[in-house]
Design a protein around this motif. Sequence first.
Motif, PDB file in Angstrom:
ATOM      1  N   SER A 199      55.603 114.142  64.604  1.00 53.63           N
ATOM      2  CA  SER A 199      56.449 114.691  65.787  1.00 53.63           C
ATOM      3  C   SER A 199      55.722 116.064  65.946  1.00 53.63           C
ATOM      4  O   SER A 199      55.724 116.218  67.639  1.00 53.63           O
ATOM      5  CB  SER A 199      57.961 114.878  65.471  1.00 53.63           C
ATOM      6  N   THR A 200      55.468 116.835  65.345  1.00 50.99           N
ATOM      7  CA  THR A 200      54.923 118.412  65.834  1.00 50.99           C
ATOM      8  C   THR A 200      53.693 118.205  66.490  1.00 50.99           C
ATOM      9  O   THR A 200      53.326 118.714  67.541  1.00 50.99           O
ATOM     10  CB  THR A 200      54.884 119.220  64.387  1.00 50.99           C
ATOM     11  N   VAL A 201      52.939 117.089  65.977  1.00 52.51           N
ATOM     12  CA  VAL A 201      51.443 116.880  66.516  1.00 52.51           C
ATOM     13  C   VAL A 201      51.717 116.321  67.867  1.00 52.51           C
ATOM     14  O   VAL A 201      51.016 116.839  68.925  1.00 52.51           O
ATOM     15  CB  VAL A 201      50.578 116.025  65.697  1.00 52.51           C
ATOM     16  N   ALA A 202      52.545 115.443  68.138  1.00 55.84           N
ATOM     17  CA  ALA A 202      52.874 114.843  69.493  1.00 55.84           C
ATOM     18  C   ALA A 202      53.431 116.004  70.336  1.00 55.84           C
ATOM     19  O   ALA A 202      52.971 115.724  71.380  1.00 55.84           O
ATOM     20  CB  ALA A 202      54.051 113.632  69.330  1.00 55.84           C
ATOM     21  N   ASN A 203      54.427 116.780  69.740  1.00 57.10           N
ATOM     22  CA  ASN A 203      54.558 117.827  70.810  1.00 57.10           C
ATOM     23  C   ASN A 203      53.443 118.613  71.305  1.00 57.10           C
ATOM     24  O   ASN A 203      53.460 118.906  72.568  1.00 57.10           O
ATOM     25  CB  ASN A 203      55.964 118.465  70.231  1.00 57.10           C
ATOM     26  N   ALA A 204      52.725 118.978  70.364  1.00 52.86           N
ATOM     27  CA  ALA A 204      51.528 119.985  70.786  1.00 52.86           C
ATOM     28  C   ALA A 204      50.568 119.175  71.620  1.00 52.86           C
ATOM     29  O   ALA A 204      50.183 119.840  72.680  1.00 52.86           O
ATOM     30  CB  ALA A 204      50.882 120.252  69.453  1.00 52.86           C
ATOM     31  N   LEU A 205      50.493 117.950  71.467  1.00 54.02           N
ATOM     32  CA  LEU A 205      49.485 117.066  72.291  1.00 54.02           C
ATOM     33  C   LEU A 205      50.167 117.085  73.839  1.00 54.02           C
ATOM     34  O   LEU A 205      49.229 117.223  74.670  1.00 54.02           O
ATOM     35  CB  LEU A 205      49.261 115.654  71.588  1.00 54.02           C
ATOM     36  N   GLU A 206      51.407 116.844  73.961  1.00 56.59           N
ATOM     37  CA  GLU A 206      52.146 116.768  75.285  1.00 56.59           C
ATOM     38  C   GLU A 206      51.838 118.092  75.799  1.00 56.59           C
ATOM     39  O   GLU A 206      51.420 118.250  77.016  1.00 56.59           O
ATOM     40  CB  GLU A 206      53.586 116.563  75.165  1.00 56.59           C
ATOM     41  N   ASP A 207      52.006 119.361  75.002  1.00 58.59           N
ATOM     42  CA  ASP A 207      51.618 120.536  75.862  1.00 58.59           C
ATOM     43  C   ASP A 207      50.240 120.796  76.224  1.00 58.59           C
ATOM     44  O   ASP A 207      50.008 121.589  76.984  1.00 58.59           O
ATOM     45  CB  ASP A 207      52.098 121.696  74.872  1.00 58.59           C
ATOM     46  N   LEU A 208      49.475 120.099  75.550  1.00 56.85           N
ATOM     47  CA  LEU A 208      48.029 119.851  75.924  1.00 56.85           C
ATOM     48  C   LEU A 208      47.597 118.982  77.064  1.00 56.85           C
ATOM     49  O   LEU A 208      46.341 118.596  77.326  1.00 56.85           O
ATOM     50  CB  LEU A 208      47.175 119.739  74.939  1.00 56.85           C
ATOM     51  N   ASP A 209      48.565 118.347  77.673  1.00 55.16           N
ATOM     52  CA  ASP A 209      48.603 117.338  78.847  1.00 55.16           C
ATOM     53  C   ASP A 209      48.288 116.045  78.391  1.00 55.16           C
ATOM     54  O   ASP A 209      47.621 115.143  79.135  1.00 55.16           O
ATOM     55  CB  ASP A 209      47.820 117.834  79.948  1.00 55.16           C
ATOM     56  N   TRP A 210      47.989 115.462  77.032  1.00 57.01           N
ATOM     57  CA  TRP A 210      47.941 114.281  76.652  1.00 57.01           C
ATOM     58  C   TRP A 210      49.421 113.408  77.139  1.00 57.01           C
ATOM     59  O   TRP A 210      50.551 113.947  77.232  1.00 57.01           O
ATOM     60  CB  TRP A 210      47.823 114.221  75.181  1.00 57.01           C
ATOM     61  N   TYR A 211      48.881 112.096  77.342  1.00 53.87           N
ATOM     62  CA  TYR A 211      50.049 111.312  77.644  1.00 53.87           C
ATOM     63  C   TYR A 211      50.681 110.882  76.381  1.00 53.87           C
ATOM     64  O   TYR A 211      49.688 110.004  75.725  1.00 53.87           O
ATOM     65  CB  TYR A 211      49.640 110.042  78.615  1.00 53.87           C
ATOM     66  N   VAL A 212      51.536 111.077  75.704  1.00 56.09           N
ATOM     67  CA  VAL A 212      52.155 110.743  74.549  1.00 56.09           C
ATOM     68  C   VAL A 212      52.936 109.703  74.456  1.00 56.09           C
ATOM     69  O   VAL A 212      54.086 109.798  75.048  1.00 56.09           O
ATOM     70  CB  VAL A 212      52.514 111.866  73.723  1.00 56.09           C
ATOM     71  N   VAL A 213      52.879 108.646  73.615  1.00 55.96           N
ATOM     72  CA  VAL A 213      53.740 107.450  73.499  1.00 55.96           C
ATOM     73  C   VAL A 213      54.282 107.509  72.175  1.00 55.96           C
ATOM     74  O   VAL A 213      53.367 107.121  71.046  1.00 55.96           O
ATOM     75  CB  VAL A 213      53.184 106.128  74.021  1.00 55.96           C
ATOM     76  N   ASP A 214      55.386 107.562  71.665  1.00 51.37           N
ATOM     77  CA  ASP A 214      55.902 107.728  70.422  1.00 51.37           C
ATOM     78  C   ASP A 214      56.429 106.279  69.894  1.00 51.37           C
ATOM     79  O   ASP A 214      57.093 105.567  70.437  1.00 51.37           O
ATOM     80  CB  ASP A 214      56.928 108.480  70.438  1.00 51.37           C
ATOM     81  N   ASN A 215      56.010 105.884  68.599  1.00 50.45           N
ATOM     82  CA  ASN A 215      56.722 104.749  67.959  1.00 50.45           C
ATOM     83  C   ASN A 215      56.330 103.447  68.706  1.00 50.45           C
ATOM     84  O   ASN A 215      57.336 102.556  68.717  1.00 50.45           O
ATOM     85  CB  ASN A 215      58.253 104.815  67.606  1.00 50.45           C
ATOM     86  N   LEU A 216      55.106 103.420  69.053  1.00 51.10           N
ATOM     87  CA  LEU A 216      54.825 102.196  69.652  1.00 51.10           C
ATOM     88  C   LEU A 216      54.321 100.928  68.690  1.00 51.10           C
ATOM     89  O   LEU A 216      53.369 101.490  67.827  1.00 51.10           O
ATOM     90  CB  LEU A 216      53.476 102.265  70.761  1.00 51.10           C
ATOM     91  N   PRO A 217      54.811  99.688  68.869  1.00 50.35           N
ATOM     92  CA  PRO A 217      54.178  98.918  67.928  1.00 50.35           C
ATOM     93  C   PRO A 217      52.572  98.633  68.107  1.00 50.35           C
ATOM     94  O   PRO A 217      52.207  98.872  69.506  1.00 50.35           O
ATOM     95  CB  PRO A 217      54.946  97.561  68.149  1.00 50.35           C
ATOM     96  N   PRO A 218      51.747  98.350  67.066  1.00 48.25           N
ATOM     97  CA  PRO A 218      50.495  98.285  67.379  1.00 48.25           C
ATOM     98  C   PRO A 218      50.130  97.227  68.315  1.00 48.25           C
ATOM     99  O   PRO A 218      48.775  97.177  68.990  1.00 48.25           O
ATOM    100  CB  PRO A 218      49.844  97.955  65.856  1.00 48.25           C
ATOM    101  N   ARG A 219      50.781  96.037  68.190  1.00 46.79           N
ATOM    102  CA  ARG A 219      50.398  94.966  69.095  1.00 46.79           C
ATOM    103  C   ARG A 219      50.294  95.313  70.783  1.00 46.79           C
ATOM    104  O   ARG A 219      50.044  94.750  71.642  1.00 46.79           O
ATOM    105  CB  ARG A 219      51.381  93.694  68.946  1.00 46.79           C
ATOM    106  N   MET A 220      51.224  96.460  71.104  1.00 45.41           N
ATOM    107  CA  MET A 220      51.057  96.884  72.159  1.00 45.41           C
ATOM    108  C   MET A 220      50.366  97.921  72.810  1.00 45.41           C
ATOM    109  O   MET A 220      50.194  98.359  73.820  1.00 45.41           O
ATOM    110  CB  MET A 220      52.678  97.688  72.479  1.00 45.41           C
ATOM    111  N   LEU A 221      49.405  98.195  71.847  1.00 47.42           N
ATOM    112  CA  LEU A 221      48.261  99.315  72.164  1.00 47.42           C
ATOM    113  C   LEU A 221      47.410  98.862  73.170  1.00 47.42           C
ATOM    114  O   LEU A 221      47.099  99.641  74.107  1.00 47.42           O
ATOM    115  CB  LEU A 221      47.488  99.588  70.907  1.00 47.42           C
ATOM    116  N   ARG A 222      46.911  97.516  73.115  1.00 46.42           N
ATOM    117  CA  ARG A 222      45.869  97.179  74.322  1.00 46.42           C
ATOM    118  C   ARG A 222      46.742  97.091  75.453  1.00 46.42           C
ATOM    119  O   ARG A 222      46.302  97.521  76.566  1.00 46.42           O
ATOM    120  CB  ARG A 222      45.279  95.717  73.912  1.00 46.42           C
TER     121      ARG A 222
END
Length: 292
Positions: free
Chosen positions: A23-46
């Motif tokens: 969660s800490t890494v995800a928050n830092a990435l959002e601050d870097l303007d990454w588009y962050v999606v949390d808890n996504l099932p791997p089948r939904m990646l593509r």
Amino acid sequence: MEPARDEPGEVLIVTGMSGAGRSTVANALEDLDWYVVDNLPPRMLRPLLELTELAGGAVPRVAVVVDVRGRSLFGDLPEAMRTLQAGRQVRVVFLDASDAVLVRRFEAVRRPHPLQGEGTILDGIRRERERLAPVREAADVVIDTSSLNVHQLSLRTVALFGEEGAARHTITLMSFGFKYGLPPDVDLVADMRFLPNPFWNDELRPLTGEDPQVREYVLGQEGASTFLDAYSAALRPVLEGYQRENKRHSVVAVGCTGGKHRSVVMARELAARLADVPGVAVRVAHRDLGRE
């Protein structure tokens, strides 16, 4: 004629042990303007990435947090990673920590481990390690957060995944003190204890390697310049090889007894000698500077 679409952007999969700092890494990435999606099932990646490609350059960098909360779907991650890597620039960052640290973190928040069932927190951690072993082995970056607080982990995320212009590899020269233990997630270690210790000089003892007097003293010792020239020359082909192998970050730990004098000077001097390596961004960090 249909307009050409922008090239698909970078994809980062954030995974690892529960309680290790996703969660800490995800928050830092959002601050870097990454588009962050949390808890996504791997089948939904593509499907997710196909949608971002339709957006052209509107979503250039996507970070997806995947973990055991996906239950049985988590087993699809290795195959999903292989499929995605065939078409886009995909990197995997794995967050880890020691069992003892993870237990303390779960006890601090008074929450069960998602895989402990009727067992203990440690039982859940061991099950998770077994399930994640193939993912950890295939990861591009492994971050051990055992000795990192939230702020330090955020800074590490910025160092790894912030914009670096044309840099294809970031090297961190980290000074440290052997008496406080080795940094847990380093690639190479250099020992500066072959040089006389400024600590035993009454005038230099209260100063640090950031002070000119200490720098002059350390660099004036026999072997200091020879080491710097030889070690920086040895690191150059390593850094070139890291770029060829798409290894994006490395840490060279430069140690002395307390991490206050010799290691600080030599880390900075090594950084200066490596600053002109093509495709490499050089950072300096002092882990133990300021500790008593």
